[in-house]
Design a protein around this motif. Structure first.
Motif: not given
Ligand SMILES: Nc1ncnc2c1ncn2[C@@H]1O[C@H](COP(=O)(O)OP(=O)(O)O)[C@@H](O)[C@H]1O
Ligand SMILES: [Mg+2]
Length: 581
Positions: A505, A414, A528-530, A368, A501, A479, A508, A533, A498
């Motif tokens: 999952t 976001q 993303s931080h996954r 972040t 988020s 979202q 997603e 993804t 993102d």
């Protein structure tokens, strides 16, 4: 009247009707000053001998004059007040259109509550100048000229005496005018402050409840509310002193005229009729003189309010078309060339070089605050990158017509924002409305975004209202609605900041699978931080402190053993823990 002058172009557009209204005003005044003149002859004639015919004649004349005056007064108000409403309408429209053009940065440095207050309260203060302000000023001038001319014919000496207190009235009004202006300013400022508190407290209702801060919010509002009353009291104080002051002066004038005029009438230097008419004219001057105080006030307020409105109107739309090249269609190749970007002097992106071929999928990961959102928001020019740093299809984004550029980008921010409208309207937001096609497009986009099953469960399907006064969607549903909105415009470049988020999952995965088919031929930015993804992206870049520190495919990055590999390992571990738990 520095700011009010800006209303002139609007006024000019309506000049024919304003002239008509002013003509009615002059006629109204002429008729109203005629009545005492008739009264004068009536009194003088009737003191000689009273007959039934004379009584009918004079009373009929006066009634006729008053009726006719009423007709013209009606048209005067109709015309002048409606013109003021129309100018208000045009000005408000222009202001709103301007507000829609201002860039994101403007809304960061200005509070919405404050803007709202200016667009409503200040707008009506300006309207008061255009309607009552102009009307009463003209009325005062006309009445003053008419009565004073006739009073002069009766007795210049008497007039001189009567005018002394009237002149004092003007001085009184000027003295109070500035004070009233200042206090009104501070009242308006406090009202804006209250608007801000209410607006924040209401939009943050959930946070307030969750932290059990209702009493604190109530106290905060209470304090502001009290301050508002206190400041208003200061204003009332001024008015409270002004009006009796005017009355006192008027009364003094009347007494002086009675005294001197009475003696003159007794001595036979003026007739009884003239004495009566003079008194009537003096009384006719009272209202315009009070109105004068009022008008000064209206203009002072209007000037202050117009200043605040002008400040908004003068805020330049920082991001606008500047000699754009004739680019009509975009393919979707995106390139950043040694991009360094700063918000207010603090660089958040440094030396970014990245070329994304049309149709490719690039993922941006990083902690972040590393600049991911900033990077993608530079593509549709939500913020302005320096010249020569961001290109689409080889054109500097600053050179592409804004409508073309933004029309080609589907941006899912976001933070989701949905309008308090139906699901359909929210998804179809970027589409130009034409029936059947919209319907199909909405259904298709909702399908890809995996929103369709949820919509099927809603009470009214796509006609269900969301947000305010409608059903409230979960974070994930919101979202997905936002994603459907972006997909519906069939963008060449799709940006998901993102944006999944809050989606589980499993869902997603479904969305990504659907997107993959849609994605082919569409340049896609996945922030993303996954790892789940982004792992299938053509290219993954890792941002840290505004710099690209790693780039490659999933496999390449995992084997490199850097930030991404670390992230990957941790997320595998998390999944492991979840599965065994
Ligand atoms: N509108 C803004 N004005 C000033 N600073 C900002 C603004 N938006 C983001 N920043 C700052 O820029 C840096 C990068 O933010 P951001 O692009 O949102 O990162 P990320 O999306 O990777 O979390 C952060 O330090 C943040 O505080
Ligand atoms: Mg972000």
């Amino acid at each position: 009247m520095r700011y009010l002058r800006r209303l002139l172009p609007y006024v000019r557009r309506h000049r024919a009707r304003i002239a008509g209204g002013l003509l009615c005003l002059v006629l109204t005044t002429a008729l109203s000053v005629a009545s005492p003149w008739v009264l004068r002859y009536a009194v003088d004639d009737l003191t000689l001998r009273v007959t039934r015919e004379k009584l009918w004649l004079y009373s009929g004349l006066i009634v006729g004059l008053v009726l006719l005056e009423g007709v013209f007064r009606y048209y005067m108000r109709m015309v002048l007040i409606s013109v003021s409403r129309e100018i208000e309408y045009e000005l408000r429209g222009d202001l709103f259109a301007h507000l829609t053009r201002l860039s994101a940065r403007y809304y960061q440095s200005h509070r919405v509550g404050d803007i709202m207050s200016r667009a409503t309260n200040d707008m009506s203060a300006v309207r008061n100048v255009l309607g009552p302000g102009i009307m009463y000023t003209a009325n005062t001038v006309a009445t003053f000229v008419g009565t004073v001319a006739l009073m002069l014919r009766i007795s210049p000496r008497l007039l001189g005496l009567a005018l002394v207190p009237l002149a004092l009235v003007s001085i009184l009004v000027r003295y109070f005018g500035q004070r009233i202006h200042d206090r009104f300013e501070s009242v308006q400022a406090q009202l804006a402050e209250m608007n801000v508190i209410v607006q924040e407290s209401l939009s943050g209702a959930r946070v307030v409840r969750a932290y059990a801060q209702e009493p604190h919010e109530v106290a905060r509002f209470e304090a502001a509310n009290q301050e508002y009353v206190r400041r208003n009291r200061g204003l009332i104080h001024m008015f409270g002193a002004l009006y009796p002051g005017i009355q006192l002066l008027m009364g003094t004038g009347a007494v002086l005229v009675l005294w001197l005029g009475g003696r003159m009438a007794v001595a036979g230097r003026i007739t009884l009729g003239e004495f009566v008419a003079f008194g009537a004219y003096l009384a006719m001057l009272h209202w315009p003189m009070i109105a004068l105080g009022w008008v000064v006030n209206i203009f002072e307020r209007g000037e202050a309010s117009m200043g605040r409105i002008a400040e908004m109107l003068d805020a330049p739309p920082e991001i606008h078309d500047d000699q754009p090249e004739p680019v009509a269609r975009l393919q979707g190749e995106v390139e950043f060339r040694s991009l360094t970007f700063a918000y207010d002097g603090v660089p958040v992106l440094r030396d970014i070089d990245l070329k994304v071929p049309a149709g490719a999928t690039v993922a941006v990961v990083g902690p972040t605050g590393s600049g991911k959102s900033t990077l993608v928001s530079l593509i549709p020019r939500l913020y302005e990158a320096p010249p020569g740093t961001v290109y689409v299809d080889g054109h500097d984004v600053r050179r592409i017509p804004l409508a073309t550029l933004r029309g080609a980008v589907g941006f899912v921010p976001q933070e989701t924002f949905l309008f308090s409208d139906t699901v359909r309207e929210n998804v179809a937001f970027g589409l130009s409305p034409d029936g059947q096609e919209v319907e199909e497009r909405v259904a298709w986009a909702a399908g890809v975004a995996q929103l369709a099953p949820d919509v099927a469960d809603f009470p009214q399907g796509y006609d269900t209202f969301v947000g305010e006064r409608g059903i409230t969607l979960s974070g994930g549903q919101k979202q997905r609605t936002a994603l459907a909105r972006a997909l519906a415009v069939l963008p060449r470049i799709l940006v998901l900041d993102d944006a999944l988020s809050a989606v589980d999952t499993y869902t997603e995965e479904g969305i990504l699978k659907g997107l993959k088919q849609v994605r082919s031929g569409r340049t896609t930015f996945l922030v993303s931080h996954r790892v789940s993804t982004v792992k299938d992206a053509d290219l993954i870049v890792v941002l840290r402190d505004g710099r690209i520190v790693e780039r490659g495919t999933h496999d390449e990055l995992v084997s490199r053993g850097g930030f991404y590999a670390d992230l990957h390992r941790r997320q595998l571990l998390e999944e492991e823990v979840e599965r065994t738990a």
